[in-house]
Design a protein around this motif. Structure first.
Motif, short mmCIF file in Angstrom:
data_model
loop_
_atom_site.label_atom_id
_atom_site.label_comp_id
_atom_site.label_asym_id
_atom_site.label_seq_id
_atom_site.Cartn_x
_atom_site.Cartn_y
_atom_site.Cartn_z
N LEU A 5 45.03 14.32 56.51
CA LEU A 5 46.46 14.01 56.68
C LEU A 5 46.66 12.57 57.17
CD1 LEU A 5 47.91 17.26 58.30
CD2 LEU A 5 47.73 16.64 55.88
N ASN A 6 45.67 12.06 57.90
CA ASN A 6 45.79 10.71 58.48
C ASN A 6 45.16 9.64 57.59
OD1 ASN A 6 47.07 11.63 60.85
ND2 ASN A 6 45.08 12.43 61.52
N ASN A 49 48.19 7.49 53.13
CA ASN A 49 49.42 8.19 53.52
C ASN A 49 50.35 7.31 54.33
OD1 ASN A 49 48.96 10.67 52.26
ND2 ASN A 49 47.64 11.36 53.94
N ARG A 50 49.77 6.26 54.95
CA ARG A 50 50.59 5.38 55.82
C ARG A 50 51.33 4.31 55.02
NH1 ARG A 50 46.22 6.00 59.54
NH2 ARG A 50 45.44 3.90 59.19
N ASN A 64 55.02 4.58 54.73
CA ASN A 64 55.28 5.92 55.29
C ASN A 64 55.49 6.94 54.17
OD1 ASN A 64 55.08 5.42 58.03
ND2 ASN A 64 57.16 4.56 58.09
N ASN A 104 53.26 9.07 52.63
CA ASN A 104 52.47 10.31 52.60
C ASN A 104 52.04 10.69 51.18
OD1 ASN A 104 52.31 10.95 55.35
ND2 ASN A 104 54.43 11.70 55.32
N ILE A 137 49.65 13.61 50.47
CA ILE A 137 50.20 14.93 50.82
C ILE A 137 51.08 15.43 49.69
CG2 ILE A 137 51.75 16.13 52.43
CD1 ILE A 137 50.64 14.24 54.63
#
Ligand code: NAP
Length: 257
Positions: A137-138, A142-143, A146, A148, A151
């Motif tokens: 998830l990190n 994904n950053r 913002n 994601n 995901i």
């Protein structure tokens, strides 16, 4: 064998364009149709818009008409991050997504639209190209903005599996603009290749090799209802056995996300 009619979305993208070219080179097996949003880009890359549907994946109706009579759908769309502004000296560039083109819009809702349209058109197989890294998830991807992105991509992969359509989900490692057909391909699952690459090799693969895996998946029974990660050995690896047996490669892969 009857010719399979295959719609390729993201056909003006760097991997999607290889898939469409490969399908058109095998005209005895496939009728390759492209789906893209920019007629200018289509003309620049393919010479004309013949055998192309022009539309946006956010518009399900345009997908439905493009998929009429198709045997298979290849999903090669993706949200594309854009650099905000040239970075100041010594600073890292910052990325964002255009309004309405965030991963939630493109990689989730846009892919969902494609899967729903494929179901409506009774398409027999969907081949979806995604990305490794989605179990974390990190993950730094994904950053970006913002967004994601991994995901949303994984949510769409699960939606495809749950749809009941025959699926092949190919989660590539870092994509390279290097020639295909020169490397040994390695498959895995659940990002184990990322966490522990065999022999510490780079976790990457040429776009042209990914495109070949897509085309092979359209005819190989061992590719049906499979989801897997894929990387390649470096081209100069002394242990390299260039992949030619795709049935054997797909036999190493498994069903489920
Ligand atoms: P790409 O060149 O970025 O192509 C993306 C395509 O999606 C483009 O053709 C783009 O259209 C299209 N698209 C985006 N939004 C759309 C919309 N709303 N309607 C219609 N089309 C739309 O792709 P790539 O770099 O070859 O990557 C292929 C896949 O592999 C992607 O899913 C990517 O995330 C994944 N992947 C990438 C890497 C990497 O290292 N970059 C690693 C692993 C996996 P336009 O041509 O009009 O812009």
């Amino acid at each position: 064998m009857p010719v399979k009619k295959v719609l390729v979305t993201g056909a003006t993208g760097r991997t999607g364009s290889f898939v469409l070219q490969k399908l058109r080179q095998r005209a005895d097996e496939f009728q390759g149709i492209g789906f893209a949003r920019s007629p200018e880009k289509v003309k620049e890359m393919f010479g004309s818009t013949e055998d192309f549907y022009l539309g946006d994946i956010k518009d399900q109706a345009s997908l439905e008409s493009a998929l009429e009579g198709c045997d298979a759908l290849v999903i090669l769309t993706s949200a594309v991050p854009q650099m905000k502004a040239p970075p100041q000296p010594g600073q890292r560039p910052e990325f964002d997504f255009a309004p309405g083109e965030f991963p939630e819009n493109v990689d989730w809702l846009g892919q969902k639209n494609q899967i729903d349209a494929a179901q409506k058109a009774q398409v027999k197989q969907v081949v979806l190209v995604g990305s490794m890294g989605g179990t974390d998830l990190n993950h730094m991807l994904n950053r970006i903005g913002n967004g994601n992105i991994l995901i949303w991509k994984r949510k769409a992969e699960q939606y495809l599996i749950d749809s009941g359509i025959n699926y092949t989900i190919i989660r590539a490692g870092g994509l390279l603009d290097e020639p295909g057909g020169k490397r040994e391909l390695i498959v895995g699952k659940d990002d184990t290749l990322l966490k522990n690459p065999p022999g510490g090799i780079p976790t990457s693969i040429p776009r042209e090799d990914v495109a070949e895996v897509v085309v092979q998946a359209l005819t190989e029974p061992n590719a049906i209802d499979k989801a897997f990660d894929i990387i390649s050995k470096p081209e100069d690896d002394p242990s390299e056995v260039v992949t030619a047996d795709f049935s054997g490669l797909f036999a190493q892969t498994t069903s489920g996300l």
